[in-house]
Design a protein around this motif. Sequence first.
Motif, mmCIF file in Angstrom:
data_model
loop_
_atom_site.group_PDB
_atom_site.id
_atom_site.type_symbol
_atom_site.label_atom_id
_atom_site.label_comp_id
_atom_site.label_asym_id
_atom_site.label_seq_id
_atom_site.Cartn_x
_atom_site.Cartn_y
_atom_site.Cartn_z
ATOM 1 N N GLY A 186 6.121 7.275 -3.621
ATOM 2 C CA GLY A 186 6.508 7.486 -5.010
ATOM 3 C C GLY A 186 6.922 8.916 -5.300
ATOM 4 O O GLY A 186 7.128 9.292 -6.446
ATOM 5 N N SER A 200 2.428 3.374 3.284
ATOM 6 C CA SER A 200 2.456 2.613 4.543
ATOM 7 C C SER A 200 3.783 2.789 5.290
ATOM 8 O O SER A 200 3.803 2.802 6.526
ATOM 9 N N TYR A 201 4.876 2.938 4.557
ATOM 10 C CA TYR A 201 6.167 3.160 5.209
ATOM 11 C C TYR A 201 6.183 4.511 5.914
ATOM 12 O O TYR A 201 6.647 4.622 7.053
ATOM 13 N N GLY A 227 12.633 -0.540 -5.696
ATOM 14 C CA GLY A 227 11.208 -0.435 -5.967
ATOM 15 C C GLY A 227 10.415 -1.028 -4.821
ATOM 16 O O GLY A 227 10.627 -2.160 -4.426
ATOM 17 N N SER A 228 9.519 -0.262 -4.260
ATOM 18 C CA SER A 228 8.688 -0.742 -3.169
ATOM 19 C C SER A 228 7.302 -0.113 -3.284
ATOM 20 O O SER A 228 7.177 1.098 -3.502
ATOM 21 N N SER A 229 6.300 -0.922 -3.084
ATOM 22 C CA SER A 229 4.935 -0.399 -3.121
ATOM 23 C C SER A 229 4.577 0.316 -1.824
ATOM 24 O O SER A 229 3.525 0.929 -1.732
ATOM 25 N N SER A 230 5.449 0.269 -0.822
ATOM 26 C CA SER A 230 5.202 0.937 0.453
ATOM 27 C C SER A 230 5.529 2.424 0.407
ATOM 28 O O SER A 230 5.086 3.180 1.265
ATOM 29 N N MET A 249 0.838 -1.173 0.000
ATOM 30 C CA MET A 249 0.000 0.000 0.000
ATOM 31 C C MET A 249 0.890 1.246 0.000
ATOM 32 O O MET A 249 1.737 1.400 0.884
ATOM 33 N N PRO A 250 0.725 2.109 -0.971
ATOM 34 C CA PRO A 250 1.538 3.334 -1.008
ATOM 35 C C PRO A 250 1.331 4.183 0.255
ATOM 36 O O PRO A 250 0.207 4.382 0.692
#
Length: 115
Positions: A68, A4-5, A62-65, A1-2
């Motif tokens: 971007g 979340s980090y 690359g991480s979806s967390s 989920m973008p």
Amino acid sequence: MPGSYLIALLVSLCGVGLLDRRFRLAFWRDRRRTVVASLVGTAFFLLWDAVGIATGVFVKGGSSSLLGIDLAPHLPLEEPIFLLFLSYLALVVYGGARRWRERRHPEGRRTDAAP
């Protein structure tokens, strides 16, 4: 989920802040000194990151967390927040260790020192 980090970093920062407030280890003990030390630490590590990015040692995976959003090539928005968290956490841990040592040795002398 973008994101979340970033959320995890902010929740962690709040948790450390609550511990700091409860035990008055850094910010709640000396606000100015803690803010300055945290900002200096963050700036130092951002410079460290810049050198690492320029030399090709650090790259953004690359991480979806991640959101971007990049502040610079290979420098995500979350990085300065992580570095601020890291600097603040170090100050709180230092304050806790110092408090623990003072309570363990209230006279200020070390038990392992030669007489």
